[in-house]
Design a protein around this motif. Sequence first.
Motif, PDB file in Angstrom:
ATOM      1  N   ALA A 108      -5.489  17.578 -27.808  1.00  0.00           N
ATOM      2  CA  ALA A 108      -5.561  16.132 -27.537  1.00  0.00           C
ATOM      3  C   ALA A 108      -4.310  15.666 -26.804  1.00  0.00           C
ATOM      4  N   ARG A 109      -3.188  16.173 -27.237  1.00  0.00           N
ATOM      5  CA  ARG A 109      -1.925  15.784 -26.603  1.00  0.00           C
ATOM      6  C   ARG A 109      -1.925  16.178 -25.124  1.00  0.00           C
ATOM      7  N   LYS A 110      -2.436  17.364 -24.813  1.00  0.00           N
ATOM      8  CA  LYS A 110      -2.508  17.807 -23.423  1.00  0.00           C
ATOM      9  C   LYS A 110      -3.419  16.904 -22.591  1.00  0.00           C
ATOM     10  N   SER A 111      -4.520  16.455 -23.193  1.00  0.00           N
ATOM     11  CA  SER A 111      -5.434  15.574 -22.466  1.00  0.00           C
ATOM     12  C   SER A 111      -4.765  14.238 -22.145  1.00  0.00           C
ATOM     13  N   TYR A 112      -4.042  13.683 -23.100  1.00  0.00           N
ATOM     14  CA  TYR A 112      -3.337  12.423 -22.859  1.00  0.00           C
ATOM     15  C   TYR A 112      -2.226  12.609 -21.818  1.00  0.00           C
ATOM     16  N   GLU A 113      -1.537  13.756 -21.888  1.00  0.00           N
ATOM     17  CA  GLU A 113      -0.475  14.021 -20.918  1.00  0.00           C
ATOM     18  C   GLU A 113      -1.054  14.240 -19.517  1.00  0.00           C
ATOM     19  N   ARG A 114      -2.274  14.774 -19.448  1.00  0.00           N
ATOM     20  CA  ARG A 114      -2.945  14.955 -18.154  1.00  0.00           C
ATOM     21  C   ARG A 114      -3.161  13.593 -17.484  1.00  0.00           C
ATOM     22  N   ILE A 115      -3.465  12.575 -18.276  1.00  0.00           N
ATOM     23  CA  ILE A 115      -3.625  11.226 -17.719  1.00  0.00           C
ATOM     24  C   ILE A 115      -2.328  10.778 -17.056  1.00  0.00           C
ATOM     25  N   LEU A 116      -1.195  11.069 -17.689  1.00  0.00           N
ATOM     26  CA  LEU A 116       0.096  10.674 -17.123  1.00  0.00           C
ATOM     27  C   LEU A 116       0.417  11.464 -15.856  1.00  0.00           C
ATOM     28  N   ASP A 117      -0.124  12.675 -15.743  1.00  0.00           N
ATOM     29  CA  ASP A 117       0.031  13.419 -14.493  1.00  0.00           C
ATOM     30  C   ASP A 117      -0.689  12.705 -13.353  1.00  0.00           C
ATOM     31  N   ILE A 118      -1.855  12.126 -13.677  1.00  0.00           N
ATOM     32  CA  ILE A 118      -2.654  11.432 -12.662  1.00  0.00           C
ATOM     33  C   ILE A 118      -2.085  10.047 -12.388  1.00  0.00           C
ATOM     34  N   LYS A 119      -1.761   9.335 -13.468  1.00  0.00           N
ATOM     35  CA  LYS A 119      -1.239   7.971 -13.356  1.00  0.00           C
ATOM     36  C   LYS A 119       0.011   7.865 -14.230  1.00  0.00           C
ATOM     37  N   PRO A 120       1.180   8.146 -13.658  1.00  0.00           N
ATOM     38  CA  PRO A 120       2.413   8.181 -14.455  1.00  0.00           C
ATOM     39  C   PRO A 120       2.732   6.879 -15.178  1.00  0.00           C
ATOM     40  N   ASN A 121       2.178   5.772 -14.686  1.00  0.00           N
ATOM     41  CA  ASN A 121       2.478   4.485 -15.309  1.00  0.00           C
ATOM     42  C   ASN A 121       1.369   4.004 -16.232  1.00  0.00           C
ATOM     43  N   ARG A 154       0.835  -1.210   0.000  1.00  0.00           N
ATOM     44  CA  ARG A 154       0.000   0.000   0.000  1.00  0.00           C
ATOM     45  C   ARG A 154       0.869   1.258   0.000  1.00  0.00           C
ATOM     46  N   ARG A 155       1.953   1.202   0.736  1.00  0.00           N
ATOM     47  CA  ARG A 155       2.855   2.359   0.781  1.00  0.00           C
ATOM     48  C   ARG A 155       3.509   2.588  -0.589  1.00  0.00           C
ATOM     49  N   PHE A 156       3.975   1.506  -1.222  1.00  0.00           N
ATOM     50  CA  PHE A 156       4.587   1.637  -2.548  1.00  0.00           C
ATOM     51  C   PHE A 156       3.584   2.160  -3.574  1.00  0.00           C
ATOM     52  N   SER A 157       2.346   1.674  -3.474  1.00  0.00           N
ATOM     53  CA  SER A 157       1.313   2.128  -4.403  1.00  0.00           C
ATOM     54  C   SER A 157       1.056   3.622  -4.226  1.00  0.00           C
ATOM     55  N   ALA A 158       0.964   4.082  -2.973  1.00  0.00           N
ATOM     56  CA  ALA A 158       0.725   5.494  -2.702  1.00  0.00           C
ATOM     57  C   ALA A 158       1.884   6.361  -3.185  1.00  0.00           C
ATOM     58  N   GLN A 159       3.084   5.785  -3.207  1.00  0.00           N
ATOM     59  CA  GLN A 159       4.267   6.515  -3.662  1.00  0.00           C
ATOM     60  C   GLN A 159       4.438   6.470  -5.179  1.00  0.00           C
ATOM     61  N   GLY A 160       3.513   5.802  -5.873  1.00  0.00           N
ATOM     62  CA  GLY A 160       3.603   5.724  -7.327  1.00  0.00           C
ATOM     63  C   GLY A 160       4.625   4.726  -7.825  1.00  0.00           C
ATOM     64  N   ASP A 161       4.836   3.651  -7.060  1.00  0.00           N
ATOM     65  CA  ASP A 161       5.792   2.608  -7.463  1.00  0.00           C
ATOM     66  C   ASP A 161       5.047   1.278  -7.570  1.00  0.00           C
ATOM     67  N   PRO A 162       4.284   1.080  -8.656  1.00  0.00           N
ATOM     68  CA  PRO A 162       3.464  -0.135  -8.754  1.00  0.00           C
ATOM     69  C   PRO A 162       4.286  -1.417  -8.849  1.00  0.00           C
ATOM     70  N   LYS A 163       5.471  -1.338  -9.449  1.00  0.00           N
ATOM     71  CA  LYS A 163       6.287  -2.554  -9.577  1.00  0.00           C
ATOM     72  C   LYS A 163       6.672  -3.101  -8.213  1.00  0.00           C
ATOM     73  N   ALA A 164       7.099  -2.195  -7.315  1.00  0.00           N
ATOM     74  CA  ALA A 164       7.465  -2.634  -5.965  1.00  0.00           C
ATOM     75  C   ALA A 164       6.240  -3.174  -5.223  1.00  0.00           C
ATOM     76  N   ALA A 165       5.099  -2.525  -5.429  1.00  0.00           N
ATOM     77  CA  ALA A 165       3.870  -3.001  -4.790  1.00  0.00           C
ATOM     78  C   ALA A 165       3.513  -4.401  -5.279  1.00  0.00           C
ATOM     79  N   ILE A 166       3.639  -4.619  -6.573  1.00  0.00           N
ATOM     80  CA  ILE A 166       3.317  -5.933  -7.146  1.00  0.00           C
ATOM     81  C   ILE A 166       4.232  -7.015  -6.585  1.00  0.00           C
ATOM     82  N   ILE A 167       5.517  -6.692  -6.396  1.00  0.00           N
ATOM     83  CA  ILE A 167       6.456  -7.675  -5.834  1.00  0.00           C
ATOM     84  C   ILE A 167       6.014  -8.097  -4.440  1.00  0.00           C
TER      85      ILE A 167
END
Length: 489
Positions: free
Chosen positions: A222-235, A45-58
């Motif tokens: 359109a490019r800004k909208s797609y980049e906004r998604i990466l701001d919310i979910k970088p992965n 949960r801590r890794f997920s909150a920090q934006g590190d899904p790979k570590a969370a999955i491990i």
Amino acid sequence: MPNRLSSRRIRTTSILKALSALPLLLALGACSRPPPAEALLADARRFSAQGDPKAAIIQLKNIVQQQPDHVTARLMLGQMYLDTGDMASAEKELRRARELGAQADLVQPGLGKALLSQSQFQRLLDEFPAQGASAEALALRGQALLYLGRPDEARSMFERALQLKPGLSDATLGLAKQALIGAQPDKAGQLLEQAIAQNPDNVDALRLKGDLQLAAHEPAAARKSYERILDIKPNNVQARLDLANLAIQQDRLDDARQQIKLARKAQPKNLMISYSQALLDFREKRYKSALEQVQQVLRVAPEHMPSVLLAGAVSVLTGSDTRAEQYLTQFLQANPEHPYATKLLATVTLRSGKRDDALNIMRAALKGTPNDADLLALAGEAEMQAHNFAQSAAYFEKASELKPERSELRLGHGFSRLQMGDSPKAIAELERAAQGGGGAERAGTLLVLSHMRDKQLDKALSVVDAMIAKGDSAMLQNLQNGPVCITEN
């Protein structure tokens, strides 16, 4: 006796040493024991909150290795796979969580999204019956029905979902998509903004906003909208691929390669990476590689219509007419009157000698899009092959007026006029075509002009017939850069 005493002392000493080492061994064993599941879950949960899904999955994998029946870990692992775009793994974990007794309302949204992302539309309908369904499940059914080309049924599902749960952004977003399919862009835009207001971080809504902006010829927005998604979910891999597909359309191919590389690094198993790679290969005219990539998608998701269309386009351009016709027919059944697919099917049908079928396709299409220069040119070629030279000339003349810079349209017009016996107008059009033409077509045009000026009309017509008999539509080069990147899931 001394020997016996000595042996006894040795054994006693060994036992004492072993006993004295026991606390140390126990301590070492305690150090090597893996942390308990709850500690690992807290780490995840801590890794997920920090934006590190790979570590969370491990950490979550460590839990299910220790305790295969750990429902919470299975649920969270499924969600983490969803967030990183590994839809097949997400489906697997969520199904396991459901088998272990997880509540339906915790499993269904993620499982439905995983099925949608893998284009498993009918399977979703089979597994999510409408009878007694939650609002979220009804919205999922609506999405599947949209992709199966049943927009009226989809609208009913979305409306029922909103009755059960007013303000459900996924249902509002579904109505926006349904309005867009129904050629109501203004209504779609209003509903989309409403969905975003209901949930500003809804990445699906932001993605549709980008798609609408792209359709409205606003690529920067359109490019800004797609980049906004990466701001919310970088992965978010899909946002990377949307940016790659946009870059391909704009011929920023190095940017596209970089986005695909980042997507592959984040989630190498994501199926849609193969689709974007196929688009890039197609634009770079590496057709064999494009077909291999897109077939990887179709083996897993045979209903993924963008891949079906791309496979059809590649097959047209590589001369695989039978296969092209199959793909394009399948696509048009789900997307009737799609202009690019219609042109491709008309091209391959005409090239296969099915002139009457090609004419029927094009005449029907021209009723809806009478000012499409490519379609007019294809109709002109078909009418020329049918010896309807006056109609052929009319189609090519209109196409030339719409696109005066394209010499191949003047070439077709000139040839049609030549077949009608209208030499003065034929020469004028062929001369204008020769000024802007290139390669074999320009050489053929000049040869025809030469024969006509020498009053050798039979020779001029023989050259025309030979050029037409090649069967290579003048539209192919234009169609190979067509808009094959259509909106995905």
